[in-house]
Scaffold this active site. Structure first.
Site, PDB file in Angstrom:
ATOM      1  N   PHE A 110     -13.345  -5.363   1.038  1.00 57.06           N
ATOM      2  CA  PHE A 110     -14.132  -4.313   0.477  1.00 57.06           C
ATOM      3  C   PHE A 110     -15.338  -5.018   1.285  1.00 57.06           C
ATOM      4  O   PHE A 110     -16.253  -5.627   0.400  1.00 57.06           O
ATOM      5  CB  PHE A 110     -14.411  -4.916  -1.384  1.00 57.06           C
ATOM      6  CG  PHE A 110     -14.646  -3.826  -1.923  1.00 57.06           C
ATOM      7  CD1 PHE A 110     -14.840  -2.750  -1.967  1.00 57.06           C
ATOM      8  CD2 PHE A 110     -15.484  -4.621  -3.101  1.00 57.06           C
ATOM      9  CE1 PHE A 110     -15.281  -1.504  -2.497  1.00 57.06           C
ATOM     10  CE2 PHE A 110     -16.572  -4.125  -4.664  1.00 57.06           C
ATOM     11  CZ  PHE A 110     -15.963  -2.266  -4.308  1.00 57.06           C
ATOM     12  N   PRO A 111     -15.160  -4.588   2.030  1.00 60.58           N
ATOM     13  CA  PRO A 111     -16.936  -5.500   3.467  1.00 60.58           C
ATOM     14  C   PRO A 111     -17.960  -4.201   2.744  1.00 60.58           C
ATOM     15  O   PRO A 111     -19.221  -4.870   3.676  1.00 60.58           O
ATOM     16  CB  PRO A 111     -16.226  -5.340   4.582  1.00 60.58           C
ATOM     17  CG  PRO A 111     -15.183  -3.669   4.584  1.00 60.58           C
ATOM     18  CD  PRO A 111     -14.611  -3.717   2.824  1.00 60.58           C
ATOM     19  N   THR A 133     -26.835  -3.741  -5.968  1.00 65.94           N
ATOM     20  CA  THR A 133     -27.641  -2.697  -6.549  1.00 65.94           C
ATOM     21  C   THR A 133     -29.301  -2.981  -4.938  1.00 65.94           C
ATOM     22  O   THR A 133     -29.357  -2.208  -4.852  1.00 65.94           O
ATOM     23  CB  THR A 133     -28.678  -3.391  -7.619  1.00 65.94           C
ATOM     24  OG1 THR A 133     -29.140  -4.996  -7.295  1.00 65.94           O
ATOM     25  CG2 THR A 133     -27.958  -3.777  -9.081  1.00 65.94           C
ATOM     26  N   TYR A 160       0.958  -1.356  -0.015  1.00 65.04           N
ATOM     27  CA  TYR A 160       0.155  -0.532   0.000  1.00 65.04           C
ATOM     28  C   TYR A 160       1.520   1.216  -0.099  1.00 65.04           C
ATOM     29  O   TYR A 160       1.982   1.722   1.049  1.00 65.04           O
ATOM     30  CB  TYR A 160      -0.600   0.074   0.858  1.00 65.04           C
ATOM     31  CG  TYR A 160      -2.029  -0.819   1.320  1.00 65.04           C
ATOM     32  CD1 TYR A 160      -2.011  -2.373  -0.285  1.00 65.04           C
ATOM     33  CD2 TYR A 160      -2.814  -1.409   2.385  1.00 65.04           C
ATOM     34  CE1 TYR A 160      -3.213  -2.508   0.431  1.00 65.04           C
ATOM     35  CE2 TYR A 160      -3.488  -2.184   2.437  1.00 65.04           C
ATOM     36  CZ  TYR A 160      -3.685  -2.589   1.251  1.00 65.04           C
ATOM     37  OH  TYR A 160      -5.039  -4.118   1.429  1.00 65.04           O
TER      38      TYR A 160
END
Length: 288
Positions: free
Chosen positions: A213-214, A219, A68
């Site tokens: 990516f919690p 949609t 990172y």
């Protein structure tokens, strides 16, 4: 002295590796770097404020990686928080090289992993890394070789616990034959549950499952969707409900939502106090 529980404590506690208690709602430190997870953040002072604020809110688990930045996230954590609170657990990862912004290439060679673990020790300013995760299994290197080197670092006292990232059940079982594994970090959220079998395995074996990516909702957060409807009844945001669903889904789940904004970290941590009814949980579970 106040005995009022911290906001993050409302998420509950998990014993990582059997000896490291952490509040289950943690923080992922990828987004405090620059665009493409490359270079310095656009607002370094805000990044430092985010890190200090999350500790004030009771977050005791921070997840980062040498890739990172590269190294930027680890160095910012040290700048903002060192000397660290005694209850703060910092996890990092190695196993990717970064040829440029948005580019990731797996490298599981033992000598590379040792080099990066040593670098992480310096960047974080610690003598031992609480949780060191193999960021990806390198298809060109036997996983036993990669994990064998991490096990040697563990024996040397430089790593406390070993984890994996983005693996299948079969890969996890193979890895457990090479080293003691205490955690798995896979893509998993309300809208994407392709790692459901891995989560079930972790729950059965009491391994930490750290969804990256919690707060993706797909949609489900559309105005007529179930997430939006239930969110309104709680006076919460769809993202908060997505985190509340993860916390309810399994006691081994440690969500690590990331952000570069103090306001957003406060919103995320507030999700720890959201309680879904049985009916609400089932409605969200069956919506995908």
């Amino acid at each position: 002295m106040s005995t009022t529980p911290s906001p993050a404590a409302s998420s509950g506690t998990f014993l990582l590796g059997g000896d490291l208690p952490v509040h289950r709602l943690g923080f992922g430190a990828m987004r405090i770097t620059g665009p493409g997870v490359w270079g310095e953040p656009q607002d370094p002072d805000e990044a430092v404020r985010v890190l200090r604020r999350l500790v004030e809110l009771g977050v005791t688990f921070i997840d980062t990686a040498d890739s990172y930045g590269p190294s930027v996230s680890e160095r910012l954590i040290k700048q903002a928080l060192h000397p660290y609170p005694v209850d703060l657990v910092i996890a990092t990862k190695g196993g990717f090289t970064r040829p440029g912004p948005g580019l990731w290439q797996p490298n599981g060679r033992p000598e590379y992993l040792r080099q990066q673990a040593e670098l992480s020790l310096r960047n974080l300013g610690v003598e031992r890394i609480d949780l060191y995760q193999l960021h990806r299994i390198d298809p060109t290197v036997p996983v036993e070789e990669s994990l064998g080197e991490l096990a040697r670092l563990q024996q040397e006292g430089k790593i406390r616990h070993i984890g994996l990232s983005q693996v299948s059940v079969a890969e996890l079982e193979q890895a457990r034959g090479a080293a003691e594994i205490v955690s798995v970090q896979n893509l998993y959220n309300l809208a994407d549950r392709t790692s459901e079998d891995v989560l079930d395995y972790c729950e059965a074996e009491n391994l930490a499952f750290i969804p990256w990516f919690p707060i993706a909702t797909g949609t489900l957060a559309e105005p007529s969707g179930p997430l939006a409807t239930i969110s309104k009844s709680h006076g919460a945001t769809p993202s908060q409900l997505a985190l509340a669903w993860l916390l309810r889904r399994s006691p081994v789940i440690l969500p690590i939502p990331g952000t570069s904004s103090v306001a957003h970290i406060e919103e995320n941590v507030a999700a720890a106090s959201v309680r879904l009814s049985d009916e609400e949980f089932e409605a969200l579970t069956s919506a995908v």
